[in-house]
Design a protein around this motif. Sequence first.
Motif, PDB file in Angstrom:
ATOM      1  N   LEU A  91      -7.327  64.283  17.151  1.00 30.58           N
ATOM      2  CA  LEU A  91      -6.142  64.152  17.999  1.00 30.58           C
ATOM      3  C   LEU A  91      -6.443  63.145  19.104  1.00 30.58           C
ATOM      4  O   LEU A  91      -7.502  63.203  19.732  1.00 30.58           O
ATOM      5  N   LEU A  92      -5.520  62.231  19.350  1.00 27.14           N
ATOM      6  CA  LEU A  92      -5.755  61.150  20.305  1.00 27.14           C
ATOM      7  C   LEU A  92      -5.034  61.403  21.620  1.00 27.14           C
ATOM      8  O   LEU A  92      -3.821  61.663  21.636  1.00 27.14           O
ATOM      9  N   ASP A  93      -5.793  61.316  22.719  1.00 29.54           N
ATOM     10  CA  ASP A  93      -5.230  61.409  24.073  1.00 29.54           C
ATOM     11  C   ASP A  93      -4.308  62.614  24.218  1.00 29.54           C
ATOM     12  O   ASP A  93      -3.132  62.507  24.611  1.00 29.54           O
ATOM     13  N   LEU A  94      -4.858  63.786  23.916  1.00 27.69           N
ATOM     14  CA  LEU A  94      -4.092  65.023  24.039  1.00 27.69           C
ATOM     15  C   LEU A  94      -3.522  65.197  25.434  1.00 27.69           C
ATOM     16  O   LEU A  94      -2.447  65.788  25.624  1.00 27.69           O
ATOM     17  N   TYR A  95      -4.192  64.661  26.440  1.00 30.07           N
ATOM     18  CA  TYR A  95      -3.726  64.832  27.822  1.00 30.07           C
ATOM     19  C   TYR A  95      -2.388  64.150  28.094  1.00 30.07           C
ATOM     20  O   TYR A  95      -1.762  64.404  29.126  1.00 30.07           O
ATOM     21  N   THR A  96      -1.912  63.295  27.180  1.00 28.68           N
ATOM     22  CA  THR A  96      -0.600  62.677  27.394  1.00 28.68           C
ATOM     23  C   THR A  96       0.530  63.691  27.262  1.00 28.68           C
ATOM     24  O   THR A  96       1.607  63.495  27.836  1.00 28.68           O
ATOM     25  N   VAL A  97       0.304  64.772  26.506  1.00 26.91           N
ATOM     26  CA  VAL A  97       1.379  65.744  26.241  1.00 26.91           C
ATOM     27  C   VAL A  97       1.004  67.155  26.670  1.00 26.91           C
ATOM     28  O   VAL A  97       1.847  68.054  26.574  1.00 26.91           O
ATOM     29  N   SER A  98      -0.223  67.362  27.141  1.00 26.90           N
ATOM     30  CA  SER A  98      -0.684  68.713  27.433  1.00 26.90           C
ATOM     31  C   SER A  98      -1.198  68.811  28.862  1.00 26.90           C
ATOM     32  O   SER A  98      -2.217  68.209  29.209  1.00 26.90           O
ATOM     33  N   GLU A  99      -0.503  69.616  29.661  1.00 25.90           N
ATOM     34  CA  GLU A  99      -0.944  69.829  31.035  1.00 25.90           C
ATOM     35  C   GLU A  99      -2.260  70.602  31.068  1.00 25.90           C
ATOM     36  O   GLU A  99      -3.130  70.330  31.904  1.00 25.90           O
ATOM     37  N   PRO A 122       4.412  67.113  19.246  1.00 28.06           N
ATOM     38  CA  PRO A 122       5.373  66.473  20.159  1.00 28.06           C
ATOM     39  C   PRO A 122       5.511  64.990  19.848  1.00 28.06           C
ATOM     40  O   PRO A 122       4.592  64.364  19.301  1.00 28.06           O
ATOM     41  N   GLU A 123       6.637  64.438  20.189  1.00 20.83           N
ATOM     42  CA  GLU A 123       6.899  63.024  19.924  1.00 20.83           C
ATOM     43  C   GLU A 123       5.882  62.155  20.671  1.00 20.83           C
ATOM     44  O   GLU A 123       5.590  62.376  21.847  1.00 20.83           O
ATOM     45  N   GLY A 124       5.329  61.172  19.962  1.00 21.82           N
ATOM     46  CA  GLY A 124       4.400  60.226  20.563  1.00 21.82           C
ATOM     47  C   GLY A 124       2.944  60.562  20.367  1.00 21.82           C
ATOM     48  O   GLY A 124       2.085  59.693  20.519  1.00 21.82           O
ATOM     49  N   LEU A 125       2.625  61.813  20.029  1.00 18.85           N
ATOM     50  CA  LEU A 125       1.229  62.188  19.818  1.00 18.85           C
ATOM     51  C   LEU A 125       0.747  61.661  18.472  1.00 18.85           C
ATOM     52  O   LEU A 125       1.458  61.744  17.467  1.00 18.85           O
TER      53      LEU A 125
END
Length: 405
Positions: A208-216, A178-181
């Motif tokens: 992978l950095l800050d997966l919680y930004t794109v993954s509920e 996804p965009e931004g990941l």
Amino acid sequence: MQIRGHIDRCDAEFIEGWVFDADTPEQRIALQIFAGGAAIGETTADIFRADLADAHLGDGNIAFSFRVPDFLPRNATDDVQIRLLGTDAYLLPRPPGLSRTRPSTAPTHSRFGGMWIDRADWMDRLAFKHRNGEIDDDQALQVCRFVRDGYLVIPAAVPMRLVAALNDDIDRVWTRPPEGLLIETFEPDDKMKYIAPELRYRPSRTKLLDLYTVSEIARRVTAAPAPMRFLATIFGDTPKAFQQLAFWRSAQQAMHKDTAYVKVDTNAMQLAATWLALEDVVPGTGEPEFYVGSHRAPDFLFGRVSKWAENFTADHERFLASLHEDAATFGHKRSSFHARAGDVLIWHADLAHGDTSITRPNATRRSLMTHFTSAADEPFYRRTTQFAEKRAENCIFVSHYADVK
């Protein structure tokens, strides 16, 4: 000498004021600045201020302005002293109201602060919380183990259906990013870089950095009830997730302490981390290891003043060596964690930890590591980045790289 002076400002950015010798007002006074008892720099009171000249304080060229170095957290200026260089004379403490005052509390093990469990009276505080019904018997036992060992294991903290769902989501973002990941990788030239995920780099030293930004589902797993309950207990506040790393294989990290690299601006020691096994961990896959009880070893001072390594890279090898020396000196046993999928390991900010050697080079070791502070505190990067956070019922999510969507 007839020293006159004043501290006009003392905060996370500047320490300012004025000082002069009434017997020799033309002489400029050199000053040495201390924070927490350590010298952090020098300055000279030689700046002209019209208000001082109008008040007939010397010739007006008696002001000083000292920029607080970035290698100090914001709470470092809660304990500032200013000495006249070459003397035993100090300016008076800052006047009331210039900065927040430090609460009257027992000292922490580290000079850089800490949680309530790090204070000398932690046992009394624990008893008080227990008597008042703030924590139950199981939580009290968890706290005692955590204070003793520097870590806590919560078996089956995340249900297997959520572990499976998260593994599927990780596969999805690797194949269709996804965009931004972003990922952190050393491929292909052995130089660290932050780029969009590329599947060919997944088997290497890549996170992978800050997966919680794109993954509920990553947010649900990160905020699993049992780990959040314990973190809320030791923070005395809602946990705030602010740096997450998803691993495909072990990163083969040497023994280290998070406080050297993971920077909480408002209290450098208000920090803990969780590590979730996304599959069963078997020997030879670079399983997590740590020195039991090493969170109580003395502070290592980068540049003889800082808890953070970033501005003092020349001290890094000495820092790494000191962890093994401390273990030998204080009898810290080396231990490793062979987790089952869904198990969560929680560790103290200053626990020495790393990864064992890989003897099964083709095996994976899927895992998710997250750093936390309290809701009232901020990671250092929030000085310059203000991406949108997201608040769940029992956890707050912020990121250095993107809005939490």
